[in-house]
Structures are given as structure tokens and as C-alpha cells.
Design a protein around this motif. Structure first.
Motif, PDB file in Angstrom:
ATOM      1  N   LEU A  46      88.531  67.743 142.967  1.00  0.00           N
ATOM      2  CA  LEU A  46      88.446  67.080 144.481  1.00  0.00           C
ATOM      3  C   LEU A  46      89.917  65.990 144.733  1.00  0.00           C
ATOM      4  CD1 LEU A  46      86.653  67.812 147.577  1.00  0.00           C
ATOM      5  CD2 LEU A  46      85.473  65.471 146.390  1.00  0.00           C
ATOM      6  N   VAL A  47      89.608  65.249 144.142  1.00  0.00           N
ATOM      7  CA  VAL A  47      90.807  64.072 144.424  1.00  0.00           C
ATOM      8  C   VAL A  47      92.204  64.856 144.410  1.00  0.00           C
ATOM      9  CG1 VAL A  47      91.895  62.321 143.928  1.00  0.00           C
ATOM     10  CG2 VAL A  47      89.977  62.546 144.644  1.00  0.00           C
ATOM     11  N   SER A  48      92.499  65.901 143.385  1.00  0.00           N
ATOM     12  CA  SER A  48      93.944  66.642 143.565  1.00  0.00           C
ATOM     13  C   SER A  48      93.702  67.429 144.541  1.00  0.00           C
ATOM     14  CB  SER A  48      93.753  67.425 142.223  1.00  0.00           C
ATOM     15  OG  SER A  48      93.358  67.197 140.929  1.00  0.00           O
ATOM     16  N   LYS A  49      93.288  68.245 145.284  1.00  0.00           N
ATOM     17  CA  LYS A  49      93.197  68.854 146.462  1.00  0.00           C
ATOM     18  C   LYS A  49      93.761  68.275 147.538  1.00  0.00           C
ATOM     19  CE  LYS A  49      90.795  72.707 149.014  1.00  0.00           C
ATOM     20  NZ  LYS A  49      89.729  73.642 148.576  1.00  0.00           N
ATOM     21  N   GLU A  50      92.699  66.759 147.479  1.00  0.00           N
ATOM     22  CA  GLU A  50      92.804  66.567 148.610  1.00  0.00           C
ATOM     23  C   GLU A  50      94.839  65.877 148.945  1.00  0.00           C
ATOM     24  OE1 GLU A  50      91.166  66.012 151.645  1.00  0.00           O
ATOM     25  OE2 GLU A  50      89.622  67.371 150.628  1.00  0.00           O
ATOM     26  N   ALA A  51      94.805  65.206 147.241  1.00  0.00           N
ATOM     27  CA  ALA A  51      96.718  64.787 147.404  1.00  0.00           C
ATOM     28  C   ALA A  51      96.950  65.552 147.321  1.00  0.00           C
ATOM     29  CB  ALA A  51      95.772  64.058 146.344  1.00  0.00           C
ATOM     30  N   GLN A  52      96.376  66.907 147.656  1.00  0.00           N
ATOM     31  CA  GLN A  52      97.680  67.887 147.084  1.00  0.00           C
ATOM     32  C   GLN A  52      98.798  67.933 146.166  1.00  0.00           C
ATOM     33  OE1 GLN A  52      99.957  67.753 150.905  1.00  0.00           O
ATOM     34  NE2 GLN A  52      98.442  68.567 152.053  1.00  0.00           N
ATOM     35  N   ARG A  53      97.446  67.863 144.924  1.00  0.00           N
ATOM     36  CA  ARG A  53      98.689  67.612 143.614  1.00  0.00           C
ATOM     37  C   ARG A  53      98.039  69.094 142.622  1.00  0.00           C
ATOM     38  NH1 ARG A  53      99.570  62.996 141.182  1.00  0.00           N
ATOM     39  NH2 ARG A  53     100.006  63.944 139.564  1.00  0.00           N
ATOM     40  N   GLU A  54      99.356  69.868 143.556  1.00  0.00           N
ATOM     41  CA  GLU A  54      98.795  71.401 142.820  1.00  0.00           C
ATOM     42  C   GLU A  54      98.903  71.767 142.052  1.00  0.00           C
ATOM     43  OE1 GLU A  54      97.254  73.935 145.050  1.00  0.00           O
ATOM     44  OE2 GLU A  54      97.458  72.234 146.166  1.00  0.00           O
ATOM     45  N   GLU A  55     100.097  70.793 140.679  1.00  0.00           N
ATOM     46  CA  GLU A  55     100.492  71.360 139.529  1.00  0.00           C
ATOM     47  C   GLU A  55      98.709  70.413 138.220  1.00  0.00           C
ATOM     48  OE1 GLU A  55     100.773  66.515 140.401  1.00  0.00           O
ATOM     49  OE2 GLU A  55     101.046  68.644 141.644  1.00  0.00           O
ATOM     50  N   LEU A  56      97.983  69.902 139.225  1.00  0.00           N
ATOM     51  CA  LEU A  56      96.810  69.435 138.290  1.00  0.00           C
ATOM     52  C   LEU A  56      95.973  70.152 138.632  1.00  0.00           C
ATOM     53  CD1 LEU A  56      96.708  65.876 139.923  1.00  0.00           C
ATOM     54  CD2 LEU A  56      98.100  66.838 137.564  1.00  0.00           C
ATOM     55  N   LEU A  57      95.258  71.212 139.355  1.00  0.00           N
ATOM     56  CA  LEU A  57      94.877  72.343 140.017  1.00  0.00           C
ATOM     57  C   LEU A  57      94.858  73.066 138.723  1.00  0.00           C
ATOM     58  CD1 LEU A  57      94.085  71.821 143.972  1.00  0.00           C
ATOM     59  CD2 LEU A  57      92.519  70.866 141.807  1.00  0.00           C
ATOM     60  N   THR A  58      95.854  73.775 138.194  1.00  0.00           N
ATOM     61  CA  THR A  58      95.852  74.769 136.907  1.00  0.00           C
ATOM     62  C   THR A  58      95.405  73.657 135.473  1.00  0.00           C
ATOM     63  OG1 THR A  58      98.615  73.342 136.738  1.00  0.00           O
ATOM     64  CG2 THR A  58      98.326  74.998 138.291  1.00  0.00           C
ATOM     65  N   ALA A  59      95.312  72.997 135.671  1.00  0.00           N
ATOM     66  CA  ALA A  59      94.317  72.024 134.742  1.00  0.00           C
ATOM     67  C   ALA A  59      93.553  73.760 134.226  1.00  0.00           C
ATOM     68  CB  ALA A  59      94.085  71.723 134.484  1.00  0.00           C
ATOM     69  N   VAL A  60      93.136  74.382 132.981  1.00  0.00           N
ATOM     70  CA  VAL A  60      92.191  74.994 132.480  1.00  0.00           C
ATOM     71  C   VAL A  60      91.096  74.955 132.056  1.00  0.00           C
ATOM     72  CG1 VAL A  60      93.895  77.563 132.793  1.00  0.00           C
ATOM     73  CG2 VAL A  60      92.651  76.154 130.236  1.00  0.00           C
ATOM     74  N   SER A  61      90.742  72.751 131.628  1.00  0.00           N
ATOM     75  CA  SER A  61      89.391  72.552 131.063  1.00  0.00           C
ATOM     76  C   SER A  61      89.697  70.915 131.558  1.00  0.00           C
ATOM     77  CB  SER A  61      89.533  73.042 129.594  1.00  0.00           C
ATOM     78  OG  SER A  61      90.842  72.226 128.827  1.00  0.00           O
ATOM     79  N   TYR A  62      88.459  70.578 130.884  1.00  0.00           N
ATOM     80  CA  TYR A  62      88.135  69.185 130.882  1.00  0.00           C
ATOM     81  C   TYR A  62      89.565  68.626 130.585  1.00  0.00           C
ATOM     82  CZ  TYR A  62      86.187  63.892 131.197  1.00  0.00           C
ATOM     83  OH  TYR A  62      86.771  62.860 130.137  1.00  0.00           O
ATOM     84  N   ARG A  63      89.750  68.653 128.944  1.00  0.00           N
ATOM     85  CA  ARG A  63      90.788  68.485 128.065  1.00  0.00           C
ATOM     86  C   ARG A  63      92.786  68.767 128.519  1.00  0.00           C
ATOM     87  NH1 ARG A  63      91.066  66.867 122.826  1.00  0.00           N
ATOM     88  NH2 ARG A  63      92.863  67.050 121.362  1.00  0.00           N
ATOM     89  N   GLU A  64      92.482  69.842 129.060  1.00  0.00           N
ATOM     90  CA  GLU A  64      93.673  69.996 129.228  1.00  0.00           C
ATOM     91  C   GLU A  64      94.335  69.120 130.547  1.00  0.00           C
ATOM     92  OE1 GLU A  64      96.271  73.730 131.471  1.00  0.00           O
ATOM     93  OE2 GLU A  64      94.451  74.274 130.411  1.00  0.00           O
ATOM     94  N   ALA A  65      93.180  68.919 131.255  1.00  0.00           N
ATOM     95  CA  ALA A  65      93.456  67.610 132.213  1.00  0.00           C
ATOM     96  C   ALA A  65      94.118  66.716 132.147  1.00  0.00           C
ATOM     97  CB  ALA A  65      92.275  68.115 133.656  1.00  0.00           C
TER      98      ALA A  65
END
Length: 508
Positions: free
Chosen positions: A451-470
Motif C-alpha cells: 500500500l505504501v509502495s503504491k502511495e509513494a509511486q515506487r512501482e519497482e517495489l510492487l514487482t516483488a513476487v513474494s515477501y522474501r523478494e521484497a
């Protein structure tokens, strides 16, 4: 290892002579340490105000003169902490900053030292003087007690959980404010699963820290809300060069613990560290890394720990605090947005505790000298550790010892978790849904992160497919974490025990 009653038993381990190069002697009337070499020493002088990490700022005077002006300006505006500035300069200007006590040994190796008994009145006098100079020691416990009592007024049936309370408190010129609170004394008996919806560790400081993370996520949403009035209410400010956020300069964070945390902090006060003495090998087990299994504590060198098989293993609360004071209390996911967050002081309200020597060794001494090896923004932030009045009396016979409470500023009500199951109980005032997953679980944290990644417009963070990858995408944090674990191992404190990766391989 430490048994159920809090006493220590000796287990095997490596030589302590390679681990600690100086004696530690408690000074009368003071709960901190003074380096005490074996034979001769140079006078130890108090660090200058800039030096909160234990390193001398004088060493930068002989370095290059082309200091980046923006770093200095950020410090003058209060946007960068003094500790961060010092180590940013060391990174940019390519020099090392480190202060070491100078010790020379003359003659034969030191022999075991007989302890001097200090009168109780001397110790009490020292604490009284400190309290007079630091009203925070009175303000923080009373503020926490008031908040906990307020929460219990609405839910008196859970008042028995207060003996293990831990809390984070922010301090400003206005006063002190409780922002996160947790209780608990156990970890789960459930097997590790890839769902991310089970709390594996419900010890008070762990619960309080995860509640703090919820509080930080809430203020990130305020900052990225694109609403000026909401942004001003956020505790964060942004650096225009790095785009990372940090706490506003007038805010400091403090940690209160109603019990001395499990692990190396509970080193017996009568032990003294003479590296070449006959008892050195025993002390190594005491201040090394520990794990908790089914609520019991074991040294990582213990053969009992090696036989625990499939049980869920968590690092001890003391070791986790040590880690957080190097990596920051924000964790990997939040480090995508903010600089490391450290506590300025750790206050112990344990009525049975007579000194903070174990905490000093575990939190400060074990990581002495690591800062120059860490990536930018990370350092050893040395909190002031002291004893304060207890917020709640500890009830060893409480029928609610398996329950864990959590709350953070902005929550409408308490959440009550069964520590053994790692899930919310049916009677909890707050329940997230029929599955009874706690709002502190990893899945809930990943949801807030997205949710914060979306609000901060950090699109690259939304590409993580799992908790570990993030988490692994936070490269500076992972680098600092790797340095810390390697450093502890090479100094003889043992190997940091990681949970199997399966617990992080889940998606939303």
C-alpha cells in the motif's frame, strides 16, 4: 544456557580470550561500564557531542577538505542526525572513523580478580543523581503506566498480561507519548508454514517492535498522502537528495522493558571478564548468542539446542535488540523508504534487576568496532541503558502467561494473541477476520508495504513476487545484516540462527 528460572548453566563454547580484549568493571554508583585494562591504560575521555556512536570526530580533521556542502547543510537544518553525518562523511571522503581504547599489558597474564562488594547506598546515590538530570526516566514509565491502565479500563480481563510489557515512546519538546506497546513471553509451538499468517515470536519487545512498524507505516501513508495538512502530521521528513525519509529532528525514540530481556542481558552480575582467566570460557557462553525454544533459552553453543530438531527457533530478545541497534528497528521492508531508526535510550523496569551490566555488554560491547564496515546510514547507535521504576508488577503465576497483547497509536482497540498458536484469540477486542491472523503477522506487513509502495509511486517495489523478494530488494539493509552476523561469528559469539526460508515464501 539459561534455564527456566533465569539461572545459567554452563555449556560448551570457544575461548573467550579471542572475543573480549579488555576487562569490564562496574564503577560505584553507576550502571554503565568503564574499560579497565590489565596493567596500564591511557585516560578515557568523554566523546564530543557529535560522537554518539563512540567514535572520535577529531579524526576527520586530517581528511580531505572538499566536504560536500549539502551534507553539512542537511545537518545544520536538523535533517540528518550527527551519527549519520559522521559516517556519511567517512563513506564519501574515503576514510575510516573508529575509536579504540589503548591497552598495554606488562608482565604475566592477568589472574582472576576478586570482586569488590559495593554498598547498595553508593549504587542508589548514582541512580538518584542521574534521575535528577534526566526527567525522561520518570516521564516514560509514568506515561506507559497511564496508557496501559487506560487500555485495561476497557479490557480489565487482560490486565494479567501487564507484567511483561514493552513499549516504544517518542519524546518531543511537548513531552512523551506511547506509540507502540506489546506484552508476551513465549514463541509458538506451531510448525513453520509458507502462509505468513502465524506469529512465531510473541515476546514483549518483539511484539512492541512489530507494533512500532505498524505505527511507522501509518505515518508513511500520512507523508505520501499528497495532502499538506496530513503530511505535516507525519513524524517523517524527506531528504531531497536521497529521497529517503527520517524522523523529524525534534523527535527521539525510547524503549521501555518491564523485564530484563532473555539472553546475554541476563549475565550474572558477579561475573567479571578477565580474558586470560580460568573462567573466560564460561563467560563466552553467557554473552554469546542465544535462542528461545518453547519459551526456554539456550546458548547457541549448547548441545541441548542442537537436539531441538523441528521446533521453531527464535533468536533471544537481547540478540534481536542488539541487531536492531545496528540495522534499525524499521526492518528490511521499511528501509526501502526510511533511514535506520534507533532508540536513544533503553529503560529497564525489572524490579529484580540490580544493574544493567549484561545489557551494556550485549547491546554495546559485542558490536564494538563494526560501524566502519557497515554501508551508508548504518552504525552502532549506543543507547543510554538505565534502571527505572516498574510499570506493572510481574506475576509469575498469571493464568494469562500464554497471551500476548499489542497496540499502536491510532488503533481503536487491543489485539490479543495466543502465543502458542500464533493467532488471535476469539475473545480479542480486535480480530482481522475469521482466519484469526494477527495484524502483526508477515502477511499483514507485506500488505501495508504494498500500500505504501503504491502511495509513494515506487512501482519497482510492487514487482516483488513474494515477501522474501521484497526484503532482499533492500540491498543496503541486507548488506548491513550480513556484516553484522559475520562480525558476531568472527568475534566468537556464535552463528546467528535463521528461520528456514519457507516462512517468507508467500505472496499476497
Amino acid at each position: 544456557m539459561m534455564g527456566r528460572g533465569g539461572s545459567y548453566c554452563v555449556s560448551r563454547g570457544t575461548s573467550f580470550a579471542q572475543v573480549l580484549k579488555k576487562n569490564m568493571v562496574v564503577t560505584p554508583g553507576c550502571s554503565s561500564f568503564v574499560p579497565q585494562p590489565a596493567s596500564d591504560f591511557h585516560t578515557y575521555t568523554k566523546p564530543k557531542p557529535l560522537d554518539q556512536a563512540g567514535n572520535s570526530p577529531d579524526k576527520i580533521s586530517s581528511g580531505p577538505k572538499n566536504i560536500p556542502k549539502e551534507l553539512i547543510e542537511r545537518y545544520k537544518r536538523g535533517e540528518t542526525h550527527a551519527v549519520s553525518l559522521l559516517y556519511q562523511l567517512s563513506q564519501v571522503l574515503q576514510f575510516q572513523v573508529e575509536m579504540k581504547e589503548t591497552v598495554t599489558t606488562v608482565g604475566p597474564p592477568p589472574l582472576p580478580v576478586k570482586e569488590r562488594e559495593y554498598p547498595l547506598s553508593e549504587t542508589h546515590f548514582g541512580r538518584t543523581v542521574f534521575e535528577r538530570k534526566n526527567p525522561v526516566k520518570d516521564q516514560i514509565p509514568s506515561t506507559i503506566k497511564e496508557m496501559f491502565s487506560k487500555l485495561m479500563d476497557s479490557y480489565p480481563e487482560f490486565a494479567g498480561c501487564g507484567g511483561t510489557v514493552a513499549a516504544f515512546v517518542t519524546q518531543t519538546s511537548i513531552g512523551c507519548e506511547v506509540v507502540a506497546l506489546g506484552t508476551g513471553n513465549l514463541n509458538t509451538k506451531e510448525s513453520l508454514t509458507p502462509s505468513g499468517r502465524i506469529l512465531h515470536d510473541s515476546h514483549a519487545v518483539v511484539t512492541a517492535r512489530r507494533s512500532l512498524m505498524r505505527y511507522l507505516y501509518r505515518h508513511l501513508l500520512l507523508f505520501f498522502s499528497k495532502n499538506r495538512s496530513l503530511e505535516e502530521k507525519s513524524i517523517f521528513q524527506q531528504d531531497q537528495n536521497t529521497k529517503l525519509l527520517s524522523l523529524k529532528s525534534h523527535i527521539t525514540l525510547h524503549l521501555y522493558l518491564n523485564q530484563l530481556p532473555k539472553g546475554a542481558a541476563q549475565i550474572p552480575s558477579h561475573l567479571r571478564l578477565n580474558p586470560l582467566s580460568i573462567s573466560a570460557w564460561e563467560v563466552n557462553n553467557q554473552i554469546g548468542l542465544h535462542v528461545t525454544i518453547d519459551g526456554k533459552v539456550f546458548s547457541v553453543f549448547s548441545s541441548t539446542f542442537e537436539q531441538c530438531g523441528s521446533h521453531v527457533v527464535s533468536m533471544s530478545a537481547t540478540d534481536k535488540i542488539t541487531q536492531w541497534q545496528v540495522l534499525g528497528f524499521q526492518g528490511a521492508l521499511l528501509s526501502h523508504f526510511i533511514e535506520p531508526i534507533y532508540v536513544s535510550s533503553i529503560l529497564i523496569g525489572d524490579e529484580s534487576c540490580s544493574d544493567t551490566r549484561g545489557m551494556e555488554v550485549a547491546i554495546n560491547q559485542r558490536v564494538d568496532g563494526i560501524t566502519s564496515k557497515l554501508p551508508m546510514y548504518y552504525c552502532v547507535y549506543r543507547p543510554h541503558i538505565s534502571l527505572v521504576p516498574s510499570v506493572m508488577a510481574t506475576d509469575a503465576h498469571s493464568t494469562q502467561r500464554t497471551l500476548s497483547l499489542n497496540w499502536s497509536q491510532g488503533d481503536v482497540s487491543l489485539e490479543v494473541v495466543d502465543s502458542l498458536d500464533g493467532k488471535t484469540v476469539e475473545e480479542s477486542p480486535f480480530k482481522s477476520g475469521p482466519a484469526l491472523a494477527s495484524r502483526l503477522c508477515k502477511a499483514a506487513m507485506l500488505s501495508r508495504f504494498n500500500l505504501v509502495s503504491k502511495e509513494a509511486q515506487r512501482e519497482e517495489l510492487l514487482t516483488a513476487v513474494s515477501y522474501r523478494e521484497a526484503k532482499m530488494m533492500a540491498k543496503p539493509y541486507q548488506e548491513a545484516k550480513s556484516v553484522l552476523k559475520s562480525y558476531l561469528a568472527t568475534r566468537g559469539y556464535g552463528q546467528w540462527v535463521e528461520k528456514p526460508p519457507i516462512s517468507d515464501h508467500f505472496t499476497m
